[in-house]
Write an enzyme that holds these catalytic residues in place. Structure first.
Site, PDB file in Angstrom:
ATOM      1  N   TRP A 133       0.978  -1.089  -0.048  1.00 15.59           N
ATOM      2  CA  TRP A 133       0.069  -0.061   0.094  1.00 15.59           C
ATOM      3  C   TRP A 133       0.940   1.399  -0.127  1.00 15.59           C
ATOM      4  O   TRP A 133       1.831   1.218   0.761  1.00 15.59           O
ATOM      5  CB  TRP A 133      -0.907  -0.181   1.461  1.00 15.59           C
ATOM      6  CG  TRP A 133      -1.881   1.209   1.196  1.00 15.59           C
ATOM      7  CD1 TRP A 133      -2.685   1.671   0.486  1.00 15.59           C
ATOM      8  CD2 TRP A 133      -2.067   1.575   2.544  1.00 15.59           C
ATOM      9  NE1 TRP A 133      -3.420   2.510   1.049  1.00 15.59           N
ATOM     10  CE2 TRP A 133      -3.013   2.593   2.311  1.00 15.59           C
ATOM     11  CE3 TRP A 133      -1.649   1.936   3.865  1.00 15.59           C
ATOM     12  CZ2 TRP A 133      -3.683   3.538   3.289  1.00 15.59           C
ATOM     13  CZ3 TRP A 133      -2.051   2.671   4.912  1.00 15.59           C
ATOM     14  CH2 TRP A 133      -3.112   3.531   4.485  1.00 15.59           C
TER      15      TRP A 133
ATOM     16  N   ASP B  30      -0.776  -5.353   9.456  1.00 12.13           N
ATOM     17  CA  ASP B  30      -1.787  -4.649   9.121  1.00 12.13           C
ATOM     18  C   ASP B  30      -2.865  -5.385   8.796  1.00 12.13           C
ATOM     19  O   ASP B  30      -2.838  -6.105   7.796  1.00 12.13           O
ATOM     20  CB  ASP B  30      -1.257  -3.640   8.099  1.00 12.13           C
ATOM     21  CG  ASP B  30      -2.357  -2.715   7.567  1.00 12.13           C
ATOM     22  OD1 ASP B  30      -3.464  -2.592   7.967  1.00 12.13           O
ATOM     23  OD2 ASP B  30      -1.877  -1.870   6.566  1.00 12.13           O
TER      24      ASP B  30
ATOM     25  N   LYS C   7     -13.364  -1.001   5.974  1.00 12.64           N
ATOM     26  CA  LYS C   7     -14.013  -1.819   4.926  1.00 12.64           C
ATOM     27  C   LYS C   7     -15.092  -2.995   5.239  1.00 12.64           C
ATOM     28  O   LYS C   7     -16.137  -3.145   4.801  1.00 12.64           O
ATOM     29  CB  LYS C   7     -12.963  -2.453   4.298  1.00 12.64           C
ATOM     30  CG  LYS C   7     -11.442  -1.945   4.200  1.00 12.64           C
ATOM     31  CD  LYS C   7     -11.370  -1.029   2.972  1.00 12.64           C
ATOM     32  CE  LYS C   7     -10.098  -0.358   3.023  1.00 12.64           C
ATOM     33  NZ  LYS C   7      -9.497   0.730   2.460  1.00 12.64           N
TER      34      LYS C   7
HETATM   35  C1  LMR Z   1      -6.844   1.659  -0.940  1.00 12.64           C
HETATM   36  O1  LMR Z   1      -5.816   1.299  -0.832  1.00 12.64           O
HETATM   37  O2  LMR Z   1      -7.439   1.902  -1.880  1.00 12.64           O
HETATM   38  C2  LMR Z   1      -7.560   2.043   0.226  1.00 12.64           C
HETATM   39  O3  LMR Z   1      -6.786   1.554   1.553  1.00 12.64           O
HETATM   40  C3  LMR Z   1      -7.800   3.594   0.509  1.00 12.64           C
HETATM   41  C4  LMR Z   1      -6.595   4.362   0.870  1.00 12.64           C
HETATM   42  O4  LMR Z   1      -6.705   4.869   1.851  1.00 12.64           O
HETATM   43  O5  LMR Z   1      -5.505   4.245   0.237  1.00 12.64           O
END
Ligand code: LMR
Length: 406
Positions: free
Chosen positions: A144, A225, A260
């Site tokens: 991420w 996480d 989520k």
């Molecule tokens: C995502 O990865 O799309 C979500 O976790 C939203 C975000 O905050 O990035």
């Protein structure tokens, strides 16, 4: 007493406070929300930011949340401050869902409410940075995009290790282990508890066991996480790795998001749990978490967590939430299966888990799909599978097929 302050004449031109700041690129992932919204094409497909959508393409508030909110409106007597830990009952009720009843009662585990999963990650990062060891935080790639900035902003050094084999669409476990063998005792390893974002690739049970053995041997601490519990294989299966890590490791950190699985995105609902080695350490951990939270946000926003508490306090509402969560999970799994069936080069998606998959597309292809077909995905080729509808699977596959790299 008033103290006289000696004023010195200014000898040079004023140095601006913000003069050295540089312009920053806008967040690419969040930027997709606006880009897609401004696209007038009725057949556009939004696979950008990770928000669940139903088969009509909508993200309605869960019925369990609506009911809980009605109850709150009728019964909540005050909005007076709760304190830096947030809603303690919310944390207490959530813990068995995350850890199972026995582990949730573990005396060396402490938890606080946080503003979303990001708040939990940042609070955990600040706690790690507060300790004397100043460890390196190891993060698998890709991940991420907000992970590394969160740890860096807390003053920690971040190092990347390989995670994903793009050719097979699975975890490159030997490369991951090879890199973590280089970690120094005391380092922290960030792990996605389930539903890996952005790849959907998951460690097998045997690989989790091997990883736990490696963390133990090299004295590394897991920072988990867990942002998608219930959206991959089911509530318990998605927490299995977290529970195994906590059972095996003397110290661990878990950043949790309800955004989520309770559909509470903008309400920012999360929690941070820390397991410490003994009773004295956990008491100090809790003190430090509260001091840090107080300076970061004083106390987390209440509303979303209070709605989750209402749900978890009531068996009927909990049952309704679990049904709605299972519906979301099953729809995502069905879309994965449909994609894998429709295009052999997407077959790996059928074995992965959660909302995300990373498609083998070049950056140029991602931009072309956006311009020519109104298909919005992250620049990396990550798609939010839940953005597809049964009727858009075929046109989507037809549009991407000529661009797939394998
Ligand atoms: C995502 O990865 O799309 C979500 O976790 C939203 C975000 O905050 O990035």
């Amino acid at each position: 007493m008033i103290v006289a302050v000696e004023t010195r004449p200014l000898t040079s031109a004023r140095i601006p406070l913000f003069g050295t700041l540089e312009r920053q690129p806008a967040d690419a992932l969040l930027g997709l929300i606006g880009l897609c919204r401004r696209d007038p094409r009725p057949d556009k497909i939004d696979l950008g930011v990770g928000v669940y959508r139903n088969d009509a393409g909508e993200t309605p508030v869960l019925r369990a949340i609506k009911d809980a909110e009605h109850r709150l409106a009728d019964t909540q007597a005050t909005k007076a401050y709760l304190g830096a830990e947030g809603d303690a009952r919310f944390v207490e009720l959530l813990a068995p869902i995350v850890f199972g009843a026995a582990q949730a009662a573990e005396p060396c585990l402490t938890g606080v409410q946080t503003p979303g999963g990001t708040g939990a990650l940042r609070l955990g990062a600040e706690l790690v940075a507060r300790g004397s060891r100043q460890p390196t935080v190891w993060i698998g790639t890709p991940t991420w995009p907000n992970h590394a900035p969160i740890f860096r902003e807390a003053g920690l050094e971040v190092r990347a290790h390989p995670f994903f084999d793009a050719v097979t669409g699975t975890v490159d476990f030997s490369a991951m282990v090879g890199a973590l063998e280089q970690a120094t005792a005391g380092d922290v390893v960030l792990l996605h508890g389930c539903c890996h974002n952005p790849t959907g690739a998951e460690l097998t049970q045997a690989q989790w066991a091997d990883l736990i053995a490696l963390l133990t041997k090299r004295q590394l601490t897991p920072f988990i996480d867990l942002a998608y519990q219930g959206l991959g294989r089911g509530l318990d299966s998605d927490a299995a790795a977290t529970r195994a890590l906590l059972a095996a490791m003397p110290e661990a950190i878990v950043a949790y998001s309800c955004d989520k699985n309770f559909g509470l995105y903008r309400d920012r609902v999360g929690a941070l749990w820390v397991k410490a080695a003994d009773g004295a350490a956990i008491a100090a951990v809790r003190d430090n978490l509260l001091v840090l939270a107080r300076s970061l946000w004083s106390m987390p926003p209440d509303h979303g967590a209070a709605a989750v508490r209402e749900i978890l306090e009531d068996a009927a509402l909990t049952g309704l939430w679990k049904t709605e969560l299972e519906d979301m999970r099953a729809r995502i799994a069905g879309l994965r299966a449909a994609l894998a069936h429709a295009e052999p080069r997407l077959s790996a998606l059928g074995d992965q888990g959660g909302m995300f998959a990373m498609l083998p597309l070049t950056h140029e292809a991602v931009l072309e799909l956006r311009t020519d077909h109104g298909i919005y995905m992250a620049d990396s080729g990550r798609i939010n599978i839940a953005g597809l509808r049964s009727e858009t699977v075929a046109p989507f596959v037809a549009a991407i097929a000529p661009h797939l790299q394998r």
